[in-house]
Design a protein around this motif. Structure first.
Motif, PDB file in Angstrom:
ATOM      1  N   CYS A 240      -5.207  -2.730   4.380  1.00  0.00           N
ATOM      2  CA  CYS A 240      -4.380  -2.116   3.338  1.00  0.00           C
ATOM      3  C   CYS A 240      -5.285  -1.480   2.286  1.00  0.00           C
ATOM      4  CB  CYS A 240      -3.485  -3.165   2.682  1.00  0.00           C
ATOM      5  SG  CYS A 240      -2.313  -2.493   1.481  1.00  0.00           S
ATOM      6  N   VAL A 241      -5.131  -0.161   2.066  1.00  0.00           N
ATOM      7  CA  VAL A 241      -6.022   0.544   1.146  1.00  0.00           C
ATOM      8  C   VAL A 241      -5.298   1.288   0.025  1.00  0.00           C
ATOM      9  CG1 VAL A 241      -7.912   0.808   2.794  1.00  0.00           C
ATOM     10  CG2 VAL A 241      -6.112   2.555   2.697  1.00  0.00           C
ATOM     11  N   LYS A 242      -3.982   1.487   0.161  1.00  0.00           N
ATOM     12  CA  LYS A 242      -3.248   2.202  -0.885  1.00  0.00           C
ATOM     13  C   LYS A 242      -1.909   1.543  -1.155  1.00  0.00           C
ATOM     14  CE  LYS A 242      -5.150   6.877  -0.515  1.00  0.00           C
ATOM     15  NZ  LYS A 242      -4.819   8.327  -0.465  1.00  0.00           N
ATOM     16  N   MET A 243      -1.534   1.547  -2.436  1.00  0.00           N
ATOM     17  CA  MET A 243      -0.252   1.004  -2.838  1.00  0.00           C
ATOM     18  C   MET A 243       0.298   1.879  -3.962  1.00  0.00           C
ATOM     19  SD  MET A 243       0.589  -2.963  -3.573  1.00  0.00           S
ATOM     20  CE  MET A 243      -0.125  -3.321  -1.980  1.00  0.00           C
ATOM     21  N   ILE A 244       1.429   2.511  -3.715  1.00  0.00           N
ATOM     22  CA  ILE A 244       2.012   3.448  -4.665  1.00  0.00           C
ATOM     23  C   ILE A 244       3.424   2.999  -5.016  1.00  0.00           C
ATOM     24  CG2 ILE A 244       2.736   5.844  -5.044  1.00  0.00           C
ATOM     25  CD1 ILE A 244       0.600   6.635  -2.945  1.00  0.00           C
ATOM     26  N   HIS A 245       3.627   2.655  -6.288  1.00  0.00           N
ATOM     27  CA  HIS A 245       4.977   2.337  -6.746  1.00  0.00           C
ATOM     28  C   HIS A 245       5.684   3.662  -7.020  1.00  0.00           C
ATOM     29  CE1 HIS A 245       7.781   0.285  -9.896  1.00  0.00           C
ATOM     30  NE2 HIS A 245       8.414   0.626  -8.781  1.00  0.00           N
ATOM     31  N   ILE A 246       6.570   4.047  -6.118  1.00  0.00           N
ATOM     32  CA  ILE A 246       7.274   5.320  -6.268  1.00  0.00           C
ATOM     33  C   ILE A 246       8.278   5.245  -7.407  1.00  0.00           C
ATOM     34  CG2 ILE A 246       8.837   6.955  -5.138  1.00  0.00           C
ATOM     35  CD1 ILE A 246       7.442   6.087  -2.484  1.00  0.00           C
ATOM     36  N   GLY A 247       9.097   4.199  -7.436  1.00  0.00           N
ATOM     37  CA  GLY A 247      10.066   4.029  -8.511  1.00  0.00           C
ATOM     38  C   GLY A 247      11.498   4.094  -8.001  1.00  0.00           C
ATOM     39  N   THR A 248      12.434   4.168  -8.947  1.00  0.00           N
ATOM     40  CA  THR A 248      13.859   4.078  -8.650  1.00  0.00           C
ATOM     41  C   THR A 248      14.516   5.447  -8.656  1.00  0.00           C
ATOM     42  OG1 THR A 248      13.879   1.906  -9.730  1.00  0.00           O
ATOM     43  CG2 THR A 248      16.010   2.950  -9.311  1.00  0.00           C
ATOM     44  N   ALA A 249      15.134   5.795  -7.540  1.00  0.00           N
ATOM     45  CA  ALA A 249      15.827   7.083  -7.431  1.00  0.00           C
ATOM     46  C   ALA A 249      16.977   6.948  -6.444  1.00  0.00           C
ATOM     47  CB  ALA A 249      14.864   8.183  -6.987  1.00  0.00           C
TER      48      ALA A 249
ATOM     49  N   LEU B 239      -4.098  -5.351  -1.313  1.00  0.00           N
ATOM     50  CA  LEU B 239      -5.120  -4.309  -1.209  1.00  0.00           C
ATOM     51  C   LEU B 239      -6.427  -4.902  -0.696  1.00  0.00           C
ATOM     52  CD1 LEU B 239      -4.484  -2.222  -4.452  1.00  0.00           C
ATOM     53  CD2 LEU B 239      -4.360  -1.372  -2.110  1.00  0.00           C
ATOM     54  N   GLY B 240      -6.963  -4.288   0.343  1.00  0.00           N
ATOM     55  CA  GLY B 240      -8.208  -4.757   0.936  1.00  0.00           C
ATOM     56  C   GLY B 240      -8.032  -5.818   2.000  1.00  0.00           C
ATOM     57  N   ILE B 241      -6.799  -6.297   2.223  1.00  0.00           N
ATOM     58  CA  ILE B 241      -6.560  -7.363   3.187  1.00  0.00           C
ATOM     59  C   ILE B 241      -6.362  -6.763   4.592  1.00  0.00           C
ATOM     60  CG2 ILE B 241      -5.065  -9.285   3.823  1.00  0.00           C
ATOM     61  CD1 ILE B 241      -6.701  -9.727   1.284  1.00  0.00           C
ATOM     62  N   PRO B 242      -7.064  -7.284   5.612  1.00  0.00           N
ATOM     63  CA  PRO B 242      -6.921  -6.759   6.976  1.00  0.00           C
ATOM     64  C   PRO B 242      -5.696  -7.319   7.699  1.00  0.00           C
ATOM     65  CG  PRO B 242      -8.564  -8.488   6.943  1.00  0.00           C
ATOM     66  CD  PRO B 242      -8.109  -8.304   5.510  1.00  0.00           C
ATOM     67  N   CYS B 243      -5.340  -6.666   8.787  1.00  0.00           N
ATOM     68  CA  CYS B 243      -4.212  -7.098   9.606  1.00  0.00           C
ATOM     69  C   CYS B 243      -4.255  -6.321  10.919  1.00  0.00           C
ATOM     70  CB  CYS B 243      -2.879  -6.851   8.887  1.00  0.00           C
ATOM     71  SG  CYS B 243      -2.597  -5.113   8.459  1.00  0.00           S
TER      72      CYS B 243
END
Length: 204
Positions: free
Chosen positions: A25-34, A112-116
């Motif tokens: 895991c390398v990216k995390m984007i809080h898009i928001g409420t729509a 973030l940074g955790i493998p899977c």
């Protein structure tokens, strides 16, 4: 003389290969409420997007950068309820369920940074006929299997301490975020208040 309008045809980009892959895991984007229309019903949903690099699957996307890992993404409703897809995938990822106390308030940025392991499939969009990637499953790394070192730098966007990262997002994601309640609340500015220096400035 005829005026012919032509379609561009299938302009598909190179997709991550089908199959089960080492991932991180390398990216995390809080898009928001729509608002979103789901099966004809309009709902307001608070969304987040997670992205993983596939370090063993690379491609030259830009000549100047050389070979880079593929990256796959999945959007979730930001919810840890029993039926939420986010909770289901996280429980599959960690290999065990959450207690209700753990699920009450779980900070997903710890991922973030955790493998899977990521299972990738391809589907075809009905509207365009183009193929696209779907993350169909997330599981822990098998025993004695190690994920290669992280290649793509970790990235986070949120509306608190990472809001300045907005300019680093691609235009499509920026436009999606601009439609959310959180973005509008964050960026709205109050009308300037006229300051009265003295009673002489007041007109009667």
């Amino acid at each position: 003389m005829a005026i012919i309008a032509k379609s561009k045809g299938n302009t598909e980009r190179t997709l991550a290969p089908i199959g089960n892959h080492l991932a991180r895991c390398v990216k995390m984007i809080h898009i928001g409420t729509a608002e979103e229309t789901i099966q004809g019903t309009v709902k307001k949903l608070n969304k987040v997007k997670l992205s993983w690099e596939l370090p063993d699957e690379t491609h030259v996307f830009k000549e100047e950068n050389g070979a880079e890992p593929f990256m796959v993404s999945k959007e979730y409703t930001l919810s840890m309820s029993d039926r939420a897809n986010l909770r289901k995938d996280l429980e599959s990822w960690r290999g065990k369920g959450f207690t209700e106390k753990q699920a009450e308030e779980f900070d997903i940025t710890v991922l973030l940074g955790i493998p899977c392991m990521i299972n990738v499939i391809h589907k075809t969009a009905k509207s365009s006929g183009n193929n696209y990637v779907v993350v169909s499953g997330i599981t822990p790394l098998p025993k004695r299997v190690e994920c290669p070192e992280q290649v793509i730098q970790s990235f986070e966007f949120n509306y608190d301490d990472k809001f300045e990262n907005f300019e680093q997002l691609d235009e499509w994601t920026q436009n999606k975020i601009k439609e959310t309640d959180e973005y509008k609340e964050k960026t709205e500015t109050a009308a300037p208040v006229e300051v009265v220096e003295s009673l002489e400035d007041l007109a009667f």
